[in-house]
Motif scaffolding. Sequence first.
Motif, short mmCIF file in Angstrom:
data_model
loop_
_atom_site.label_atom_id
_atom_site.label_comp_id
_atom_site.label_asym_id
_atom_site.label_seq_id
_atom_site.Cartn_x
_atom_site.Cartn_y
_atom_site.Cartn_z
N MET A 1 0.82 -1.22 0.00
CA MET A 1 0.00 0.00 0.00
C MET A 1 0.85 1.27 0.00
SD MET A 1 -3.00 -1.15 -0.25
CE MET A 1 -4.02 0.28 0.08
N ILE A 2 2.16 1.10 0.16
CA ILE A 2 3.02 2.28 0.16
C ILE A 2 2.95 3.01 -1.18
CG2 ILE A 2 5.11 1.06 -0.61
CD1 ILE A 2 6.70 2.80 1.34
N LEU A 3 2.72 2.28 -2.27
CA LEU A 3 2.62 2.91 -3.59
C LEU A 3 1.32 3.69 -3.73
CD1 LEU A 3 4.01 0.02 -5.81
CD2 LEU A 3 5.20 2.04 -4.96
N ILE A 4 0.25 3.18 -3.13
CA ILE A 4 -1.00 3.94 -3.12
C ILE A 4 -0.82 5.23 -2.33
CG2 ILE A 4 -3.42 3.91 -2.41
CD1 ILE A 4 -2.81 2.11 -4.76
N ALA A 5 -0.11 5.14 -1.19
CA ALA A 5 0.15 6.33 -0.38
C ALA A 5 0.98 7.34 -1.15
CB ALA A 5 0.85 5.93 0.92
N LEU A 6 1.92 6.85 -1.97
CA LEU A 6 2.78 7.76 -2.75
C LEU A 6 1.96 8.62 -3.70
CD1 LEU A 6 5.86 8.37 -3.31
CD2 LEU A 6 5.62 6.82 -5.27
N LEU A 7 0.88 8.07 -4.25
CA LEU A 7 0.01 8.83 -5.14
C LEU A 7 -1.06 9.61 -4.37
CD1 LEU A 7 -0.56 6.19 -7.97
CD2 LEU A 7 1.09 8.06 -7.91
N ALA A 8 -1.53 9.04 -3.25
CA ALA A 8 -2.61 9.68 -2.51
C ALA A 8 -2.14 10.92 -1.76
CB ALA A 8 -3.23 8.68 -1.53
N LEU A 9 -0.90 10.89 -1.25
CA LEU A 9 -0.43 12.03 -0.46
C LEU A 9 -0.42 13.34 -1.26
CD1 LEU A 9 2.47 10.75 1.84
CD2 LEU A 9 0.38 11.92 2.54
N PRO A 10 0.22 13.40 -2.44
CA PRO A 10 0.17 14.67 -3.18
C PRO A 10 -1.23 15.06 -3.62
CG PRO A 10 1.22 12.97 -4.49
CD PRO A 10 1.08 12.42 -3.12
N ALA A 11 -2.09 14.06 -3.89
CA ALA A 11 -3.48 14.39 -4.23
C ALA A 11 -4.17 15.06 -3.04
CB ALA A 11 -4.24 13.13 -4.63
N LEU A 12 -3.91 14.53 -1.84
CA LEU A 12 -4.45 15.15 -0.63
C LEU A 12 -3.86 16.55 -0.43
CD1 LEU A 12 -5.98 15.06 2.09
CD2 LEU A 12 -3.96 13.93 3.07
N GLY A 13 -2.55 16.69 -0.67
CA GLY A 13 -1.92 17.99 -0.54
C GLY A 13 -2.50 19.02 -1.49
#
Length: 466
Positions: A1-13
């Motif tokens: 899930m670390i790869l999902i987090a890598l994409l989700a974090l900047p989207a959240l930002g």
Amino acid sequence: MILIALLALPALGALLAFLPGRTGRLAATCVAALTFGLSLRLYSTGPGFWYEFDRAWVPALKLRFHLGVDGISWPLIVLTTLLTLLCCLYSLWKTPDNRLIGLLLALQVGLLGVFVALDLVLFFVAFEVVLLPMYAIIAGWGGPKRRHAARKFVLYTLFGSMLLLIGVVLVVNQTGTADLAKPAGTATLAAFVFLALGFAVKAPLWPLHSWLPDAHSEAPTVGSVLLAGVLLKLGTYGLIRVAIPVAPTGAHKAAPVLAGLAVGAILIGGLICLAQTELKRLIAYSSVGHMGFVLLGIATMTATGLQAALIGNLAHGLITGLLFFLVGALKDRTHTGELAELGGLRESSPQLAGLLGFAALASLGLPGLAGFWGEAFAVIAAAQRGWWVAAALAAVGGAIAAAYLLRLLRKVTHGPSTLKLTGPAGYELAAWAPLVVGTVAVGLAPLLVTGVTGPAVDALVEAFTK
């Protein structure tokens, strides 16, 4: 899930950036910092994919949401998160606009998506996500001709995307799979040509480069940094990750043509730079030549050439990112980029002159700095393939690069000073220092890059030479 987090974090930002006032900008910048930290956490060693995520995406079409990171993609992921963080930090003080920081992070989602996508259709979607945020950055915060430059950027990129889409359809029809983790490797020469042309527009590679100078000239500083530092790498990365593995036979047939185009880019880009009178356009055209060395390394299809291309990609991102930060600082202080109106920088601001000299020497390939390794070993790889004429002409192109960069320094740093300039501000040094450190570190210890990319490159070369 670390790869999902890598994409989700900047989207959240990107969403947090639209909170009111300084709170939104700070929250988004903190998310950019977290994303950079997460990208470092992805590091591992060895061939194969270090992390992988694979789920059904569109089952009816056999499409999968397939992500992965290996030694080929990880350096570019770190470069992307680093430059985005530095651009956010810079914008906090220079352009305190929540919308700009939000767009920087939205752009990062697309860039990271390209580097982690292991499904060809997903790769294409991420490739296109990049388009709108960069258009908005240029059109919203660029120079007087920003809308013309933004439209030109979009039209050229859409043309490349059309060619790329044709290539994607051909590959899926011919091989029966969109999986980039285990490509079938049976696509035809026609598929390779369409993929290569699509990537060439994005790189951009000569003669499909004419959108680049206008985009750079009109883009805001942070737009130019990400455009040169990361967006140009999408094309060359696509050749290595997609075009060659899915159509190795076609790639071998087209290799001499690619080498010829690479040498043309190196020589013509350098000669055009010698004729430039505007600082930002000169740096923009220099990218055509530098990316020519990357293409030359890729065209050899050898381990040495691909290693040269990957380290050249990273070095160009660090050095040209620094150059555009410095050029932006000069234009902000002098309100001009004309070489004839700049001069005496070593008298009016010795700190800026020293940094500009450092970046220019790194860009011309001075041994001991990051720019040397990619260009030198691209020439060596061409010679190893028996392309002696291409190797010799590329070496001449390196000499031309030294000529135009030394000319730039003579015009900007020497002569009598007519301007009174302030030295670098604290936020500027904070944005520039990591790029200086990275340029020196990669230059003195290229094993920092080749040690990571080596196993993946060896596995790739072994796969398409069977």
